[in-house]
Design a protein around this motif. Structure first.
Motif, PDB file in Angstrom:
ATOM      1  N   LEU A 232      -7.573 -60.860  18.868  1.00 45.28           N
ATOM      2  CA  LEU A 232      -6.248 -60.323  18.521  1.00 45.28           C
ATOM      3  C   LEU A 232      -6.123 -60.131  17.010  1.00 45.28           C
ATOM      4  CD1 LEU A 232      -4.024 -62.520  20.888  1.00 45.28           C
ATOM      5  CD2 LEU A 232      -4.679 -60.130  21.233  1.00 45.28           C
ATOM      6  N   LYS A 233      -6.687 -61.069  16.262  1.00 42.11           N
ATOM      7  CA  LYS A 233      -6.644 -60.985  14.788  1.00 42.11           C
ATOM      8  C   LYS A 233      -7.437 -59.759  14.306  1.00 42.11           C
ATOM      9  CE  LYS A 233      -8.144 -63.663  10.799  1.00 42.11           C
ATOM     10  NZ  LYS A 233      -8.993 -64.796  10.407  1.00 42.11           N
ATOM     11  N   ILE A 234      -8.603 -59.511  14.920  1.00 39.21           N
ATOM     12  CA  ILE A 234      -9.441 -58.358  14.538  1.00 39.21           C
ATOM     13  C   ILE A 234      -8.696 -57.054  14.801  1.00 39.21           C
ATOM     14  CG2 ILE A 234     -11.522 -57.053  15.175  1.00 39.21           C
ATOM     15  CD1 ILE A 234     -12.839 -59.869  15.715  1.00 39.21           C
ATOM     16  N   ILE A 235      -8.023 -56.962  15.944  1.00 37.45           N
ATOM     17  CA  ILE A 235      -7.265 -55.737  16.260  1.00 37.45           C
ATOM     18  C   ILE A 235      -6.194 -55.499  15.201  1.00 37.45           C
ATOM     19  CG2 ILE A 235      -5.594 -54.719  17.876  1.00 37.45           C
ATOM     20  CD1 ILE A 235      -7.319 -55.710  20.143  1.00 37.45           C
ATOM     21  N   ASP A 236      -5.467 -56.540  14.836  1.00 35.18           N
ATOM     22  CA  ASP A 236      -4.428 -56.383  13.812  1.00 35.18           C
ATOM     23  C   ASP A 236      -5.023 -55.983  12.463  1.00 35.18           C
ATOM     24  OD1 ASP A 236      -2.305 -56.858  15.450  1.00 35.18           O
ATOM     25  OD2 ASP A 236      -1.961 -58.922  14.818  1.00 35.18           O
ATOM     26  N   GLU A 237      -6.147 -56.575  12.094  1.00 33.74           N
ATOM     27  CA  GLU A 237      -6.773 -56.284  10.791  1.00 33.74           C
ATOM     28  C   GLU A 237      -7.401 -54.894  10.755  1.00 33.74           C
ATOM     29  OE1 GLU A 237      -9.508 -59.161   9.268  1.00 33.74           O
ATOM     30  OE2 GLU A 237      -8.037 -60.783   9.299  1.00 33.74           O
ATOM     31  N   PHE A 238      -8.162 -54.560  11.791  1.00 30.63           N
ATOM     32  CA  PHE A 238      -8.824 -53.243  11.823  1.00 30.63           C
ATOM     33  C   PHE A 238      -7.798 -52.140  12.061  1.00 30.63           C
ATOM     34  CE2 PHE A 238     -11.260 -49.928  14.212  1.00 30.63           C
ATOM     35  CZ  PHE A 238     -12.039 -49.497  13.139  1.00 30.63           C
ATOM     36  N   ASP A 239      -6.775 -52.438  12.878  1.00 27.72           N
ATOM     37  CA  ASP A 239      -5.652 -51.530  13.141  1.00 27.72           C
ATOM     38  C   ASP A 239      -6.112 -50.172  13.696  1.00 27.72           C
ATOM     39  OD1 ASP A 239      -3.003 -50.797  13.285  1.00 27.72           O
ATOM     40  OD2 ASP A 239      -2.862 -50.168  11.198  1.00 27.72           O
ATOM     41  N   PRO A 240      -6.763 -50.168  14.876  1.00 27.75           N
ATOM     42  CA  PRO A 240      -7.258 -48.896  15.423  1.00 27.75           C
ATOM     43  C   PRO A 240      -6.139 -47.989  15.923  1.00 27.75           C
ATOM     44  CG  PRO A 240      -7.522 -50.643  17.039  1.00 27.75           C
ATOM     45  CD  PRO A 240      -7.018 -51.301  15.787  1.00 27.75           C
ATOM     46  N   LEU A 269      -0.832 -56.317  21.368  1.00 23.84           N
ATOM     47  CA  LEU A 269      -2.006 -55.627  20.830  1.00 23.84           C
ATOM     48  C   LEU A 269      -1.619 -54.342  20.102  1.00 23.84           C
ATOM     49  CD1 LEU A 269      -3.265 -57.455  23.140  1.00 23.84           C
ATOM     50  CD2 LEU A 269      -5.077 -55.770  23.234  1.00 23.84           C
ATOM     51  N   GLY A 270      -0.371 -53.927  20.277  1.00 24.47           N
ATOM     52  CA  GLY A 270       0.081 -52.676  19.681  1.00 24.47           C
ATOM     53  C   GLY A 270       0.604 -52.859  18.271  1.00 24.47           C
ATOM     54  N   ARG A 271       1.372 -51.862  17.814  1.00 22.68           N
ATOM     55  CA  ARG A 271       1.861 -51.876  16.435  1.00 22.68           C
ATOM     56  C   ARG A 271       3.302 -52.383  16.348  1.00 22.68           C
ATOM     57  NH1 ARG A 271      -1.600 -46.499  14.928  1.00 22.68           N
ATOM     58  NH2 ARG A 271      -3.188 -47.602  13.713  1.00 22.68           N
ATOM     59  N   SER A 272       3.648 -53.245  17.297  1.00 19.27           N
ATOM     60  CA  SER A 272       4.982 -53.836  17.290  1.00 19.27           C
ATOM     61  C   SER A 272       4.879 -55.255  17.805  1.00 19.27           C
ATOM     62  CB  SER A 272       5.916 -53.016  18.191  1.00 19.27           C
ATOM     63  OG  SER A 272       7.075 -53.747  18.482  1.00 19.27           O
ATOM     64  N   ILE A 273       5.636 -56.172  17.216  1.00 20.47           N
ATOM     65  CA  ILE A 273       5.575 -57.562  17.685  1.00 20.47           C
ATOM     66  C   ILE A 273       6.558 -57.816  18.823  1.00 20.47           C
ATOM     67  CG2 ILE A 273       4.809 -58.439  15.441  1.00 20.47           C
ATOM     68  CD1 ILE A 273       7.723 -59.586  15.178  1.00 20.47           C
ATOM     69  N   ASP A 274       7.408 -56.826  19.137  1.00 24.88           N
ATOM     70  CA  ASP A 274       8.411 -57.046  20.184  1.00 24.88           C
ATOM     71  C   ASP A 274       8.066 -56.350  21.503  1.00 24.88           C
ATOM     72  OD1 ASP A 274       8.891 -54.404  19.619  1.00 24.88           O
ATOM     73  OD2 ASP A 274      10.825 -54.724  18.646  1.00 24.88           O
ATOM     74  N   LYS A 275       6.879 -55.776  21.594  1.00 23.21           N
ATOM     75  CA  LYS A 275       6.516 -55.095  22.844  1.00 23.21           C
ATOM     76  C   LYS A 275       5.113 -55.487  23.264  1.00 23.21           C
ATOM     77  CE  LYS A 275       8.861 -51.527  23.966  1.00 23.21           C
ATOM     78  NZ  LYS A 275       9.451 -50.196  24.109  1.00 23.21           N
ATOM     79  N   PHE A 276       5.007 -56.073  24.444  1.00 20.59           N
ATOM     80  CA  PHE A 276       3.709 -56.503  24.971  1.00 20.59           C
ATOM     81  C   PHE A 276       2.897 -55.318  25.467  1.00 20.59           C
ATOM     82  CE2 PHE A 276       5.513 -60.883  26.427  1.00 20.59           C
ATOM     83  CZ  PHE A 276       5.434 -61.344  25.125  1.00 20.59           C
ATOM     84  N   ILE A 277       1.599 -55.537  25.560  1.00 19.25           N
ATOM     85  CA  ILE A 277       0.724 -54.613  26.275  1.00 19.25           C
ATOM     86  C   ILE A 277       1.264 -54.490  27.702  1.00 19.25           C
ATOM     87  CG2 ILE A 277      -0.805 -56.555  26.777  1.00 19.25           C
ATOM     88  CD1 ILE A 277      -3.106 -54.726  27.045  1.00 19.25           C
ATOM     89  N   SER A 278       1.280 -53.277  28.227  1.00 14.72           N
ATOM     90  CA  SER A 278       1.755 -53.046  29.600  1.00 14.72           C
ATOM     91  C   SER A 278       0.572 -52.637  30.465  1.00 14.72           C
ATOM     92  CB  SER A 278       2.812 -51.941  29.589  1.00 14.72           C
ATOM     93  OG  SER A 278       2.983 -51.413  30.886  1.00 14.72           O
TER      94      SER A 278
END
Length: 595
Positions: A232-240, A269-278
């Motif tokens: 999860l940290k890698i996804i946030d850092e790399f920001d694909p 995993l997305g670009r918002s902290i208030d919305k989960f992966i669906s």
């Protein structure tokens, strides 16, 4: 700022809806644009306008922001005059279904997603470019580099795409039973492949137990939870911008989602902290996934669709190994699913083989997407139809057509119907059983080897041209005889008003699509730059596909603008033109038609 539109949603803040547009600038910065003061609305045709207004004020006073009487053209049949309807504006998009169901009469546009309501009204397209004037906004709810509160948003013409960041991932599960169960079987390995590189690495393999560091891109952890936390940290850092993987839609993402739930880890995993992966199951072994602000592009699904459309006809099996061999000339590491558990429990050499296998799977998935330029055509379709790229990848032809229709109908002061209910679809099926829908006509071939000169002729955009020639559209259809009105009759017997009376909306749309395609093809011939030529090719293909998509649309049972008479009128014109062409060739020339 000038931004390319990647995704959008809305949130409620202080009882007001706020549109969020996720985009990227030419420099590669990610942005979230907040739009205030736009509210959801729909139209209602009712026999008792005053009573309905009273009912709305009485029952839904807190939810209704505004009620307005407006005049609009109705979508079915030729109407000389506009009809008075109610435009009902609400405070909260989620309340629309409840209020729509409670009201007597016929609703229009009451099921348009709020983000597309906004896109339609402001002329914004998925993957299109916008110019945003606004002020910087501070928020902890989104993960983009910059946030802007918009004062003004304007769509702009820009051909290029931003430079996307791609991440491919693949998960391996060790289970003795053969079929992994996310409720009890942990993820053993996550392999990742990056473009461009991440911390100077093109790949990373995360392993959920202590192992020897076989390569600089291998990181081991004590537990699955530690490994997933790092992922999860890698996804946030790399920001694909684009997340890919082979069959990740129907396996890796749903499985990962369940493991994150099970371990009580964040699913943002997305670009918002208030919305989960669906991850929503839509049928057996089929899922619809969403990661806000990012696009999920699965080469497995793209290739399956391309084979249906006539590409890769030599491809008979769809496993990653078969596909990679066919399209890349590369093999997977030779490990069968039944071996994974044995290798995971095995010695150092066996673990190393499993790591190589996992790494290669992620690399191949990314290569398939990038080297075959799979996304270019979908980006072009997104721009032409207006759909966001994720929806262009996930939806059928009807969704693309209806996004385009909504904008064009609204622009000309027409309303568009809601999607049919299950009951309405049933009625349509019954009507079709009685009336039938006759398709195209195919001549029987003159069998044998024809060794003389054979000429192949093709109609240019046959069905789109039929729409234009006969002015075929639900808005030009005559349900009853009208005196003194010039009409065009189809071979099926159905009549449409002539273009002197009213130009049909669908004929106008397909005409523009055909003309744009001609221009793009001319540009392709002159263009020397191979990258630009390829993008132009994707655009002309998207324009062609959208124009042809209208052919079957009015006969699609779940279409908003389904009319069986219109569908039959189109196919009757096609059959008539083939017969006519055959007669002309055989009567006026010395040639015969062999097929």
């Amino acid at each position: 700022m000038k931004l390319q539109v990647l995704d959008a949603d809305y949130v409620m803040l202080n009882d007001k809806p706020i549109i969020r547009i996720f985009g990227k600038s030419e420099s590669g910065k990610t942005y979230c644009v907040f739009v205030n003061n736009f509210y959801p609305y729909f139209y209602l045709k009712t026999d008792n306008i005053e009573e309905t207004i009273e009912e709305l004020n009485k029952r839904f006073n807190g939810e209704v922001k505004n009620i307005e009487k407006v005049k609009k053209y109705l979508p079915f049949g030729y109407h000389k005059e506009k009809t008075e309807v109610l435009k009902i504006t609400l405070r909260n998009p989620s309340k629309t279904p409840e209020i729509r169901e409670a009201l007597p009469g016929e609703p229009y546009e009451a099921d348009i997603l709020f983000k597309y309501r906004f896109f339609s009204d402001f002329g914004i397209n998925g993957m299109g470019w916008i110019k945003v004037d606004g002020t910087p906004e501070r928020t902890t709810t989104v993960k983009t580099k910059v946030c802007i509160r918009a004062n003004k948003i304007t769509p702009i013409e820009k051909f290029e795409n931003v430079k996307f960041k791609y991440l491919a991932f693949d998960i391996e599960i060790s289970t003795p039973t053969g079929v992994p169960d996310p409720a009890k079987d942990p993820i053993s390995i996550i392999s990742l492949s990056f473009y461009p590189s991440y911390r100077n690495l093109n790949t990373l393999v995360l392993v959920a137990k202590p192992v020897k560091k076989f390569n600089k891109d291998v990181i081991s952890f004590s537990t699955e939870k530690e490994m997933l936390t790092e992922f999860l940290k890698i996804i946030d850092e790399f920001d694909p911008d684009i997340i890919t993987g082979y069959n990740l839609t129907n396996f890796d993402i749903p499985y990962l989602n369940e493991r994150l739930k099970h371990l009580k880890l964040p699913r943002t995993l997305g670009r918002s902290i208030d919305k989960f992966i669906s991850s929503r199951k839509i049928s057996e072994n089929r899922y619809r996934n969403s990661i806000l602000g990012r696009i999920i592009a699965d080469p497995y699904l793209i290739i399956r669709e391309m084979v249906k459309r006539g590409f890769f006809l030599g491809l008979k099996r769809y496993g990653l190994g078969d596909v990679s061999k066919y399209l890349l000339g590369e093999d997977k590491v030779d490990v069968s699913h039944s071996e994974i558990h044995k290798l995971w429990k095995g010695n150092e050499k066996e673990i190393e083989k499993l790591i190589r296998y996992a790494r290669k799977d992620a690399e191949l998935a990314l290569k398939l997407l990038l080297e075959n330029k799979f996304l270019e055509k979908y980006i072009a379709i997104s721009r032409v139809s207006g759909l966001l790229l994720q929806d262009a990848l996930d939806s059928g032809e009807a969704g693309k057509v209806e996004c385009l229709l909504l904008k064009e109908f609204n622009r000309r002061n027409f309303v568009i119907p809601c999607k049919p209910t299950g009951e309405e679809v049933k009625k349509r099926e019954e009507e079709r059983e009685k009336k039938g829908l006759k398709g195209a006509f195919v001549l029987d071939p003159k069998i044998g080897l024809h060794n003389q000169c054979v000429v192949y002729l093709d109609f240019t955009s046959m069905y789109p041209s039929i729409y234009i020639a006969y002015n075929i559209c639900p808005t030009t259809l005559l349900f009853k005889k009208e005196e003194g009105i010039e009409t065009i009759e189809t071979p099926y017997g159905v009549k449409f008003v002539s273009t002197k009376i009213r130009k049909g909306i669908i004929p106008q749309i397909v005409k523009v699509l055909i003309e744009k395609r001609k221009k793009v093809k001319k540009m392709m011939k002159k263009e020397k730059n191979e990258d630009i030529r390829r993008m132009l090719d994707a655009k002309q293909e998207a324009l062609k596909r959208m124009a042809n998509a209208f052919y079957g649309y009015t006969g699609y049972l779940r279409a908003r603008l389904y009319i069986l008479d219109v569908a039959n009128a189109i196919t009757s014109c096609g059959r008539n033109l083939i017969h006519l062409s055959k007669r002309i060739v055989e009567k006026e020339t010395k040639y015969e038609v062999i097929y």
